[in-house]
Design a protein around this motif. Structure first.
Motif, mmCIF file in Angstrom:
data_model
loop_
_atom_site.group_PDB
_atom_site.id
_atom_site.type_symbol
_atom_site.label_atom_id
_atom_site.label_comp_id
_atom_site.label_asym_id
_atom_site.label_seq_id
_atom_site.Cartn_x
_atom_site.Cartn_y
_atom_site.Cartn_z
ATOM 1 N N LEU A 88 -12.805 -13.071 8.855
ATOM 2 C CA LEU A 88 -12.348 -13.774 7.657
ATOM 3 C C LEU A 88 -11.510 -15.000 8.025
ATOM 4 O O LEU A 88 -11.631 -16.061 7.398
ATOM 5 C CB LEU A 88 -11.534 -12.842 6.759
ATOM 6 N N GLU A 89 -10.672 -14.863 9.050
ATOM 7 C CA GLU A 89 -9.862 -16.004 9.486
ATOM 8 C C GLU A 89 -10.763 -17.118 10.028
ATOM 9 O O GLU A 89 -10.538 -18.295 9.740
ATOM 10 C CB GLU A 89 -8.861 -15.563 10.555
ATOM 11 N N ALA A 90 -11.777 -16.728 10.810
ATOM 12 C CA ALA A 90 -12.704 -17.732 11.338
ATOM 13 C C ALA A 90 -13.446 -18.425 10.196
ATOM 14 O O ALA A 90 -13.615 -19.648 10.194
ATOM 15 C CB ALA A 90 -13.695 -17.083 12.301
ATOM 16 N N ARG A 91 -13.869 -17.651 9.208
ATOM 17 C CA ARG A 91 -14.566 -18.218 8.056
ATOM 18 C C ARG A 91 -13.654 -19.154 7.274
ATOM 19 O O ARG A 91 -14.073 -20.220 6.822
ATOM 20 C CB ARG A 91 -15.043 -17.088 7.130
ATOM 21 N N GLN A 92 -12.378 -18.748 7.134
ATOM 22 C CA GLN A 92 -11.431 -19.592 6.414
ATOM 23 C C GLN A 92 -11.213 -20.900 7.158
ATOM 24 O O GLN A 92 -11.170 -21.973 6.541
ATOM 25 C CB GLN A 92 -10.101 -18.872 6.242
ATOM 26 N N LYS A 93 -11.093 -20.853 8.490
ATOM 27 C CA LYS A 93 -10.923 -22.085 9.260
ATOM 28 C C LYS A 93 -12.150 -22.978 9.109
ATOM 29 O O LYS A 93 -12.030 -24.199 8.967
ATOM 30 C CB LYS A 93 -10.691 -21.755 10.740
ATOM 31 N N GLU A 94 -13.333 -22.369 9.126
ATOM 32 C CA GLU A 94 -14.563 -23.141 8.958
ATOM 33 C C GLU A 94 -14.600 -23.798 7.579
ATOM 34 O O GLU A 94 -14.967 -24.963 7.440
ATOM 35 C CB GLU A 94 -15.766 -22.213 9.136
ATOM 36 N N MET A 95 -14.192 -23.037 6.563
ATOM 37 C CA MET A 95 -14.159 -23.588 5.209
ATOM 38 C C MET A 95 -13.131 -24.709 5.111
ATOM 39 O O MET A 95 -13.373 -25.725 4.446
ATOM 40 C CB MET A 95 -13.847 -22.486 4.194
ATOM 41 N N GLU A 96 -11.982 -24.543 5.768
ATOM 42 C CA GLU A 96 -10.977 -25.596 5.749
ATOM 43 C C GLU A 96 -11.522 -26.867 6.400
ATOM 44 O O GLU A 96 -11.292 -27.970 5.899
ATOM 45 C CB GLU A 96 -9.707 -25.132 6.477
ATOM 46 N N ARG A 97 -12.257 -26.707 7.515
ATOM 47 C CA ARG A 97 -12.861 -27.872 8.165
ATOM 48 C C ARG A 97 -13.873 -28.531 7.233
ATOM 49 O O ARG A 97 -13.932 -29.754 7.128
ATOM 50 C CB ARG A 97 -13.533 -27.461 9.479
ATOM 51 N N SER A 98 -14.648 -27.703 6.550
ATOM 52 C CA SER A 98 -15.638 -28.251 5.612
ATOM 53 C C SER A 98 -14.951 -29.004 4.480
ATOM 54 O O SER A 98 -15.384 -30.091 4.087
ATOM 55 C CB SER A 98 -16.500 -27.128 5.029
ATOM 56 N N VAL A 99 -13.882 -28.421 3.954
ATOM 57 C CA VAL A 99 -13.144 -29.071 2.858
ATOM 58 C C VAL A 99 -12.550 -30.383 3.339
ATOM 59 O O VAL A 99 -12.600 -31.396 2.630
ATOM 60 C CB VAL A 99 -12.045 -28.125 2.304
ATOM 61 N N MET A 100 -12.012 -30.387 4.562
ATOM 62 C CA MET A 100 -11.454 -31.629 5.120
ATOM 63 C C MET A 100 -12.559 -32.684 5.252
ATOM 64 O O MET A 100 -12.343 -33.853 4.936
ATOM 65 C CB MET A 100 -10.806 -31.363 6.479
ATOM 66 N N GLY A 101 -13.742 -32.257 5.715
ATOM 67 C CA GLY A 101 -14.870 -33.182 5.835
ATOM 68 C C GLY A 101 -15.276 -33.734 4.483
ATOM 69 O O GLY A 101 -15.536 -34.940 4.338
ATOM 70 N N ILE A 102 -15.332 -32.864 3.487
ATOM 71 C CA ILE A 102 -15.706 -33.294 2.136
ATOM 72 C C ILE A 102 -14.661 -34.270 1.596
ATOM 73 O O ILE A 102 -15.001 -35.290 0.980
ATOM 74 C CB ILE A 102 -15.872 -32.076 1.201
ATOM 75 N N GLN A 103 -13.378 -33.968 1.840
ATOM 76 C CA GLN A 103 -12.321 -34.883 1.383
ATOM 77 C C GLN A 103 -12.469 -36.249 2.048
ATOM 78 O O GLN A 103 -12.308 -37.284 1.402
ATOM 79 C CB GLN A 103 -10.944 -34.299 1.682
ATOM 80 N N GLY A 104 -12.781 -36.246 3.347
ATOM 81 C CA GLY A 104 -12.993 -37.520 4.048
ATOM 82 C C GLY A 104 -14.154 -38.288 3.461
ATOM 83 O O GLY A 104 -14.068 -39.507 3.250
ATOM 84 N N GLU A 105 -15.259 -37.580 3.204
ATOM 85 C CA GLU A 105 -16.435 -38.234 2.612
ATOM 86 C C GLU A 105 -16.119 -38.771 1.217
ATOM 87 O O GLU A 105 -16.570 -39.855 0.848
ATOM 88 C CB GLU A 105 -17.619 -37.258 2.551
#
Length: 179
Positions: free
Chosen positions: A88-105
């Protein structure tokens, strides 16, 4: 929060057939009397004899094996929970990275949109200026067209007058030659 159900997590706790009594700290710290010491010794001897007779030694071993089995199940459940937690922690980190990428885009898109809006506004302003210039040129052309029509009509008028004079002149000149 999701409830995790696993067959390894069900614990079987044996029921105790003996009742427990509560003992205060004062009773635990009191030194025993000679009579109590003798009674305790006799009780221990009697209990040991009764356990041997009733096969309590085997039951104790069985209870110990059951406790070990329960501890193994608990350890397995804890390990599984830790693995799930790590996943779950790994998934949360992956989701956080995805959210950061989406925010950048989205930031890039917003900047691009702003640039495009500014460019469109500049182009619209130029179109307005061109439209104003076209209207003024059209007005000037209409004025010139009116002036040209007047000049043409004046020219036609002058040509008619000149032709008339020429015709009169030619008519007079024809008569003088014949005489």
């Amino acid at each position: 929060m999701e409830v995790i159900q696993d067959s390894h997590l069900h614990l079987e706790v044996p029921e105790l057939h003996k009742s427990l009594t509560e003992i205060s700290e004062d009773e635990m710290n009191l030194p025993g009397s000679d009579d109590e010491d003798e009674a305790n010794t006799e009780n221990k001897t009697k209990d040991a004899a009764e356990k041997e007779e009733a096969g309590e030694g085997e039951k104790g071993e069985m209870n110990g094996v059951m406790v070990l089995a329960l501890l193994d199940k608990i350890i397995g459940a804890v390990d599984q929970i830790q693995q799930t937690q790590a996943g779950l922690e790994a998934r949360q980190k992956e989701m956080e990275r995805s959210v950061m990428g989406i925010q950048g885009e989205l930031t890039k898109l917003s900047k691009s949109h702003t640039t495009t809006a500014n460019t469109v506004n500049k182009m619209l302003e130029k179109v307005r200026k061109v439209s104003v210039n076209v209207k003024s040129v059209r007005g000037n052309m209409e004025k010139q067209a009116g002036q040209i029509k007047r000049l043409e009509s004046n020219e036609n008028e002058l040509l008619k007058r000149r032709n008339f004079k020429v015709m009169i002149y030619q008519v007079r000149g024809v008569h003088t030659d014949d005489t």
